[in-house]
Design an enzyme around this catalytic site. Structure first.
Site, PDB file in Angstrom:
ATOM      1  N   CYS A  94      -1.909   0.186  -7.628  1.00  0.00           N
ATOM      2  CA  CYS A  94      -1.482   1.138  -6.606  1.00  0.00           C
ATOM      3  C   CYS A  94      -0.571   2.174  -7.265  1.00  0.00           C
ATOM      4  CB  CYS A  94      -0.761   0.375  -5.507  1.00  0.00           C
ATOM      5  SG  CYS A  94       0.202   1.413  -4.404  1.00  0.00           S
ATOM      6  N   GLU A  95      -0.855   3.428  -7.033  1.00  0.00           N
ATOM      7  CA  GLU A  95      -0.046   4.469  -7.679  1.00  0.00           C
ATOM      8  C   GLU A  95       1.343   4.598  -7.078  1.00  0.00           C
ATOM      9  OE1 GLU A  95      -1.288   8.624  -5.485  1.00  0.00           O
ATOM     10  OE2 GLU A  95      -2.524   7.959  -7.162  1.00  0.00           O
ATOM     11  N   HIS A  96       1.566   4.025  -5.917  1.00  0.00           N
ATOM     12  CA  HIS A  96       2.878   4.164  -5.275  1.00  0.00           C
ATOM     13  C   HIS A  96       3.918   3.193  -5.834  1.00  0.00           C
ATOM     14  CE1 HIS A  96       0.285   5.731  -1.768  1.00  0.00           C
ATOM     15  NE2 HIS A  96       0.695   6.733  -2.512  1.00  0.00           N
ATOM     16  N   HIS A  97       3.492   1.974  -6.156  1.00  0.00           N
ATOM     17  CA  HIS A  97       4.441   0.973  -6.664  1.00  0.00           C
ATOM     18  C   HIS A  97       4.003   0.378  -8.004  1.00  0.00           C
ATOM     19  CE1 HIS A  97       4.979   0.960  -2.233  1.00  0.00           C
ATOM     20  NE2 HIS A  97       6.246   1.013  -2.595  1.00  0.00           N
TER      21      HIS A  97
ATOM     22  N   GLN B 116      -6.629   3.115  -2.484  1.00  0.00           N
ATOM     23  CA  GLN B 116      -7.952   2.596  -2.135  1.00  0.00           C
ATOM     24  C   GLN B 116      -8.832   3.670  -1.497  1.00  0.00           C
ATOM     25  OE1 GLN B 116      -7.855  -1.195  -0.141  1.00  0.00           O
ATOM     26  NE2 GLN B 116      -9.855  -0.861   0.804  1.00  0.00           N
TER      27      GLN B 116
ATOM     28  N   HIS C  78      -3.475  -5.921  -1.163  1.00  0.00           N
ATOM     29  CA  HIS C  78      -2.512  -5.075  -1.866  1.00  0.00           C
ATOM     30  C   HIS C  78      -1.214  -5.838  -2.088  1.00  0.00           C
ATOM     31  CE1 HIS C  78      -4.597  -1.086  -1.457  1.00  0.00           C
ATOM     32  NE2 HIS C  78      -5.329  -1.860  -0.667  1.00  0.00           N
TER      33      HIS C  78
ATOM     34  N   CYS D 234       1.506  -4.706  -3.056  1.00  0.00           N
ATOM     35  CA  CYS D 234       2.666  -3.956  -2.561  1.00  0.00           C
ATOM     36  C   CYS D 234       2.957  -4.300  -1.103  1.00  0.00           C
ATOM     37  CB  CYS D 234       2.475  -2.452  -2.749  1.00  0.00           C
ATOM     38  SG  CYS D 234       1.010  -1.780  -1.955  1.00  0.00           S
TER      39      CYS D 234
END
Length: 194
Positions: A84-87, A125, A153, A155
């Site tokens: 995941c690019e956020h976390h 995703q 996920h 995250c």
């Protein structure tokens, strides 16, 4: 995935940053158990993001065959993992891909390779679903494409709301799959046990 994985430029610099990160987290990077960790993590991150160096269109084109078959081709239950690019925490699951050929087919393993290439990048995703569909659409020019991804996920499971049993489903489709009947046939086939 690409079994000819090659380490990329910047590996040593990446390892230095991971050593700094260990210190910033309150660890002692010179501790015996952590001495090789920065380089291990740097190599792991290069492996997990090797999709940036690969061309999914080229993979499909490498096994393109003229064929008059014009019914649905489905490759389901393609296992994948991504970050995941956020976390930068993993998400993983299964991709289900279908296309209806219009004169050309591709090797079945190439569909799974396309999924891997896009999964081996920092992702969300939703974008990954769209990228897989667009790649097949632009390369094979089929009558239609549909992609469904079901994923867990970390995250959401390890932090934040901590919902361990949640599954996220995304889909994208084009062409013949704009017809509800065709989409339903695909959904029935990917969820059948046969």
């Amino acid at each position: 995935m690409n079994y000819e994985f090659e380490l990329r430029d910047g590996l040593d610099e990446l390892a230095v940053h991971y050593k700094d990160i260990l210190g910033l987290l309150g660890e002692k990077p010179e501790r015996e158990g952590l001495l090789k960790t920065p380089m291990r993590v740097a190599k792991a991150m290069q492996f997990l993001t090797q999709g940036y160096t690969q061309d999914a269109h080229e993979v499909l084109n490498s096994a393109l065959f003229k064929e008059d078959y014009s019914q649905m081709v489905i490759v389901k239950d393609i296992d994948f993992f991504s970050l995941c690019e956020h976390h930068m925490l993993p998400f993983y699951g299964k991709a289900h891909v279908a296309y209806i050929p219009d004169g050309y087919i591709t090797g079945l393993s190439k569909i799974a390779r396309v999924v891997d290439i896009y999964a081996h990048r920092l992702q969300v995703q939703e974008r990954m679903t769209l990228q897989i569909k667009e790649c097949i659409e632009q390369t094979l020019h089929p009558l239609g494409v549909m992609v469904v991804i079901e994923a867990r996920h970390m995250c959401m499971q390890m932090r934040g709301v901590e919902k361990q049993n949640s599954i996220t489903t995304t889909s994208d489709f084009s062409g013949a799959f704009n017809q509800a009947k065709t989409r339903q046939e695909f959904m029935n086939l990917i969820h059948s046990n046969a």
